[in-house]
Motif scaffolding. Structure first.
Motif, PDB file in Angstrom:
ATOM      1  N   PHE A  79     -12.807  31.702  37.280  1.00 48.66           N
ATOM      2  CA  PHE A  79     -11.908  32.603  36.562  1.00 48.66           C
ATOM      3  C   PHE A  79     -10.653  32.813  37.394  1.00 48.66           C
ATOM      4  CE2 PHE A  79     -16.041  34.320  34.830  1.00 48.66           C
ATOM      5  CZ  PHE A  79     -15.902  33.708  33.606  1.00 48.66           C
ATOM      6  N   ILE A  80      -9.504  32.632  36.780  1.00 48.14           N
ATOM      7  CA  ILE A  80      -8.231  32.735  37.504  1.00 48.14           C
ATOM      8  C   ILE A  80      -7.418  33.903  36.958  1.00 48.14           C
ATOM      9  CG2 ILE A  80      -6.058  31.577  38.046  1.00 48.14           C
ATOM     10  CD1 ILE A  80      -7.468  28.920  37.741  1.00 48.14           C
ATOM     11  N   ARG A  81      -6.986  34.762  37.865  1.00 47.13           N
ATOM     12  CA  ARG A  81      -6.081  35.852  37.508  1.00 47.13           C
ATOM     13  C   ARG A  81      -4.640  35.324  37.553  1.00 47.13           C
ATOM     14  NH1 ARG A  81      -7.060  41.305  38.558  1.00 47.13           N
ATOM     15  NH2 ARG A  81      -5.018  41.313  39.560  1.00 47.13           N
ATOM     16  N   PRO A  82      -3.720  35.954  36.847  1.00 43.89           N
ATOM     17  CA  PRO A  82      -2.328  35.495  36.874  1.00 43.89           C
ATOM     18  C   PRO A  82      -1.687  35.539  38.263  1.00 43.89           C
ATOM     19  CG  PRO A  82      -2.667  37.040  35.083  1.00 43.89           C
ATOM     20  CD  PRO A  82      -3.923  37.037  35.888  1.00 43.89           C
ATOM     21  N   ASP A  83      -2.192  36.400  39.133  1.00 48.55           N
ATOM     22  CA  ASP A  83      -1.632  36.515  40.482  1.00 48.55           C
ATOM     23  C   ASP A  83      -2.441  35.730  41.518  1.00 48.55           C
ATOM     24  OD1 ASP A  83      -3.849  38.150  40.353  1.00 48.55           O
ATOM     25  OD2 ASP A  83      -2.871  39.910  41.230  1.00 48.55           O
ATOM     26  N   ALA A  84      -3.212  34.750  41.064  1.00 52.12           N
ATOM     27  CA  ALA A  84      -4.046  33.949  41.966  1.00 52.12           C
ATOM     28  C   ALA A  84      -3.201  33.220  42.997  1.00 52.12           C
ATOM     29  CB  ALA A  84      -4.861  32.936  41.158  1.00 52.12           C
ATOM     30  N   GLY A  85      -3.783  33.055  44.184  1.00 51.62           N
ATOM     31  CA  GLY A  85      -3.130  32.311  45.254  1.00 51.62           C
ATOM     32  C   GLY A  85      -3.629  30.875  45.296  1.00 51.62           C
ATOM     33  N   VAL A  86      -3.132  30.140  46.254  1.00 56.51           N
ATOM     34  CA  VAL A  86      -3.465  28.719  46.397  1.00 56.51           C
ATOM     35  C   VAL A  86      -4.964  28.511  46.570  1.00 56.51           C
ATOM     36  CG1 VAL A  86      -3.100  26.672  47.834  1.00 56.51           C
ATOM     37  CG2 VAL A  86      -1.186  28.180  47.318  1.00 56.51           C
ATOM     38  N   ALA A  87      -5.596  29.286  47.447  1.00 59.35           N
ATOM     39  CA  ALA A  87      -7.035  29.128  47.708  1.00 59.35           C
ATOM     40  C   ALA A  87      -7.856  29.400  46.445  1.00 59.35           C
ATOM     41  CB  ALA A  87      -7.465  30.049  48.842  1.00 59.35           C
ATOM     42  N   VAL A 128      -2.329  28.479  36.699  1.00 56.66           N
ATOM     43  CA  VAL A 128      -2.714  29.661  35.914  1.00 56.66           C
ATOM     44  C   VAL A 128      -2.581  29.356  34.420  1.00 56.66           C
ATOM     45  CG1 VAL A 128      -2.087  32.055  35.369  1.00 56.66           C
ATOM     46  CG2 VAL A 128      -2.114  31.275  37.759  1.00 56.66           C
ATOM     47  N   ILE A 129      -1.502  28.683  34.049  1.00 59.34           N
ATOM     48  CA  ILE A 129      -1.294  28.320  32.651  1.00 59.34           C
ATOM     49  C   ILE A 129      -2.326  27.267  32.231  1.00 59.34           C
ATOM     50  CG2 ILE A 129       0.371  27.481  30.940  1.00 59.34           C
ATOM     51  CD1 ILE A 129       1.171  30.130  32.190  1.00 59.34           C
ATOM     52  N   SER A 130      -2.658  26.370  33.128  1.00 58.34           N
ATOM     53  CA  SER A 130      -3.694  25.367  32.837  1.00 58.34           C
ATOM     54  C   SER A 130      -5.024  26.053  32.542  1.00 58.34           C
ATOM     55  CB  SER A 130      -3.865  24.403  34.013  1.00 58.34           C
ATOM     56  OG  SER A 130      -2.709  23.635  34.199  1.00 58.34           O
ATOM     57  N   PHE A 131      -5.340  27.080  33.314  1.00 57.49           N
ATOM     58  CA  PHE A 131      -6.579  27.834  33.072  1.00 57.49           C
ATOM     59  C   PHE A 131      -6.531  28.534  31.717  1.00 57.49           C
ATOM     60  CE2 PHE A 131      -8.773  31.959  33.237  1.00 57.49           C
ATOM     61  CZ  PHE A 131     -10.075  31.489  33.229  1.00 57.49           C
ATOM     62  N   ASP A 146      -5.095  23.477  40.232  1.00 59.35           N
ATOM     63  CA  ASP A 146      -4.578  23.837  41.557  1.00 59.35           C
ATOM     64  C   ASP A 146      -3.086  23.535  41.717  1.00 59.35           C
ATOM     65  OD1 ASP A 146      -4.811  21.074  41.616  1.00 59.35           O
ATOM     66  OD2 ASP A 146      -5.753  21.012  43.594  1.00 59.35           O
ATOM     67  N   ASP A 147      -2.393  23.336  40.608  1.00 62.62           N
ATOM     68  CA  ASP A 147      -0.948  23.057  40.656  1.00 62.62           C
ATOM     69  C   ASP A 147      -0.207  24.356  40.985  1.00 62.62           C
ATOM     70  OD1 ASP A 147       1.734  22.437  40.246  1.00 62.62           O
ATOM     71  OD2 ASP A 147       1.335  21.221  38.480  1.00 62.62           O
ATOM     72  N   THR A 148       0.451  24.373  42.118  1.00 70.40           N
ATOM     73  CA  THR A 148       1.140  25.578  42.592  1.00 70.40           C
ATOM     74  C   THR A 148       2.598  25.656  42.166  1.00 70.40           C
ATOM     75  OG1 THR A 148       1.677  24.493  44.683  1.00 70.40           O
ATOM     76  CG2 THR A 148      -0.377  25.774  44.601  1.00 70.40           C
ATOM     77  N   THR A 149       3.054  24.683  41.402  1.00 67.26           N
ATOM     78  CA  THR A 149       4.439  24.709  40.924  1.00 67.26           C
ATOM     79  C   THR A 149       4.633  25.931  40.029  1.00 67.26           C
ATOM     80  OG1 THR A 149       4.383  22.297  40.890  1.00 67.26           O
ATOM     81  CG2 THR A 149       6.225  23.370  39.776  1.00 67.26           C
ATOM     82  N   LEU A 150       5.699  26.647  40.240  1.00 69.99           N
ATOM     83  CA  LEU A 150       5.944  27.849  39.438  1.00 69.99           C
ATOM     84  C   LEU A 150       6.321  27.468  38.009  1.00 69.99           C
ATOM     85  CD1 LEU A 150       7.878  30.097  41.969  1.00 69.99           C
ATOM     86  CD2 LEU A 150       5.449  30.131  41.389  1.00 69.99           C
ATOM     87  N   LYS A 201       7.388  28.877  33.914  1.00 67.58           N
ATOM     88  CA  LYS A 201       8.376  29.803  33.359  1.00 67.58           C
ATOM     89  C   LYS A 201       7.721  31.069  32.822  1.00 67.58           C
ATOM     90  CE  LYS A 201      11.785  26.254  32.411  1.00 67.58           C
ATOM     91  NZ  LYS A 201      12.493  25.480  31.395  1.00 67.58           N
ATOM     92  N   SER A 202       6.391  31.119  32.848  1.00 67.82           N
ATOM     93  CA  SER A 202       5.674  32.327  32.433  1.00 67.82           C
ATOM     94  C   SER A 202       5.573  33.287  33.611  1.00 67.82           C
ATOM     95  CB  SER A 202       4.275  31.964  31.928  1.00 67.82           C
ATOM     96  OG  SER A 202       4.355  31.264  30.716  1.00 67.82           O
ATOM     97  N   VAL A 203       5.448  34.560  33.305  1.00 61.38           N
ATOM     98  CA  VAL A 203       5.478  35.579  34.357  1.00 61.38           C
ATOM     99  C   VAL A 203       4.304  36.554  34.270  1.00 61.38           C
ATOM    100  CG1 VAL A 203       8.002  35.497  34.573  1.00 61.38           C
ATOM    101  CG2 VAL A 203       6.950  37.133  33.000  1.00 61.38           C
ATOM    102  N   PHE A 204       4.044  37.176  35.409  1.00 62.25           N
ATOM    103  CA  PHE A 204       3.126  38.301  35.522  1.00 62.25           C
ATOM    104  C   PHE A 204       3.820  39.325  36.404  1.00 62.25           C
ATOM    105  CE2 PHE A 204      -0.423  40.339  37.959  1.00 62.25           C
ATOM    106  CZ  PHE A 204      -0.882  41.133  36.920  1.00 62.25           C
ATOM    107  N   GLN A 205       3.993  40.511  35.889  1.00 58.05           N
ATOM    108  CA  GLN A 205       4.708  41.583  36.591  1.00 58.05           C
ATOM    109  C   GLN A 205       6.097  41.123  37.043  1.00 58.05           C
ATOM    110  OE1 GLN A 205       1.829  42.767  39.597  1.00 58.05           O
ATOM    111  NE2 GLN A 205       0.842  44.155  38.142  1.00 58.05           N
ATOM    112  N   GLY A 206       6.760  40.345  36.190  1.00 56.21           N
ATOM    113  CA  GLY A 206       8.116  39.902  36.445  1.00 56.21           C
ATOM    114  C   GLY A 206       8.255  38.703  37.369  1.00 56.21           C
ATOM    115  N   LYS A 207       7.135  38.196  37.891  1.00 55.12           N
ATOM    116  CA  LYS A 207       7.192  37.059  38.815  1.00 55.12           C
ATOM    117  C   LYS A 207       6.559  35.831  38.165  1.00 55.12           C
ATOM    118  CE  LYS A 207       6.828  40.053  42.817  1.00 55.12           C
ATOM    119  NZ  LYS A 207       5.970  40.504  43.903  1.00 55.12           N
ATOM    120  N   PRO A 208       7.146  34.663  38.380  1.00 59.29           N
ATOM    121  CA  PRO A 208       6.584  33.433  37.792  1.00 59.29           C
ATOM    122  C   PRO A 208       5.158  33.176  38.289  1.00 59.29           C
ATOM    123  CG  PRO A 208       8.757  33.014  38.735  1.00 59.29           C
ATOM    124  CD  PRO A 208       8.357  34.386  39.166  1.00 59.29           C
ATOM    125  N   VAL A 209       4.318  32.698  37.390  1.00 59.13           N
ATOM    126  CA  VAL A 209       2.957  32.318  37.766  1.00 59.13           C
ATOM    127  C   VAL A 209       2.915  30.814  38.009  1.00 59.13           C
ATOM    128  CG1 VAL A 209       1.913  34.226  36.481  1.00 59.13           C
ATOM    129  CG2 VAL A 209       2.154  31.990  35.385  1.00 59.13           C
TER     130      VAL A 209
END
Length: 157
Positions: free
Chosen positions: A128-136, A100-103, A82-86, A88-96
């Motif tokens: 299961f976590i998608r790269p564009d997952a939100g906080v919830a 997401v990386i932990s998953f 649940d770490d929301t810190t951005l 350096k990896s990206v999905f569609q040009g935006k940091p994840v």
């Protein structure tokens, strides 16, 4: 006076919740594993029409996590789902988010197949976590994986 106490207690509770959330974020950035996986500059790309995603630095991520104690690393990775810190990896040009990386790292170490109430493979599972997952979604995934680890119903890869 009664109203003042109620307001004061409310502010105190909100302040304490904020402090707890901040301290976990600060703790994440003192954990060498979390720092290392968050620093990877990979890219998530959709896999050919099956709804999954490939991480461009999967081999580097796997090599990195192999340096840690394989008995404790799943617990560590779940702790930071649940770490929301951005990162350096990206999905569609935006940091994840780092969760997401932990998953992604967790999926390289253990396998779990969720089932529904009939015992069939579940089509959807909050773990299961998608790269564009939100906080919830990250919080729900963390809770789901905590249950999996506690029940020891997974296989090590």
């Amino acid at each position: 006076m009664k109203y003042f106490r109620l307001v004061a207690w409310s502010f105190l509770v909100i302040f304490m919740i904020g402090c707890n959330n901040q301290s976990s974020k600060t703790e994440a950035w003192t954990n060498p594993l979390v720092i290392s996986i968050s620093d990877l500059k990979g890219e998530f790309m959709p896999d050919a029409g099956n709804g999954t995603f490939d991480f461009s630095l999967k081999l580097s991520l796997d090599s990195l996590i192999q340096k840690y104690d394989q008995n404790t690393i799943p617990d560590t990775l779940v702790k930071y789902l649940d770490d929301t810190t951005l990162s350096k990896s990206v999905f569609q040009g935006k940091p994840v988010m780092t969760g997401v990386i932990s998953f992604e790292a967790l999926s390289l170490l253990i396998y779990y197949e969720p089932t529904d109430e009939k015992g069939d493979v579940a089509m959807k599972w909050p773990g299961f976590i998608r790269p564009d997952a939100g906080v919830a979604e990250l919080k729900a995934a963390k809770e789901a994986w905590q249950k999996v680890l506690a029940s020891n119903t997974f296989k090590r890869l």
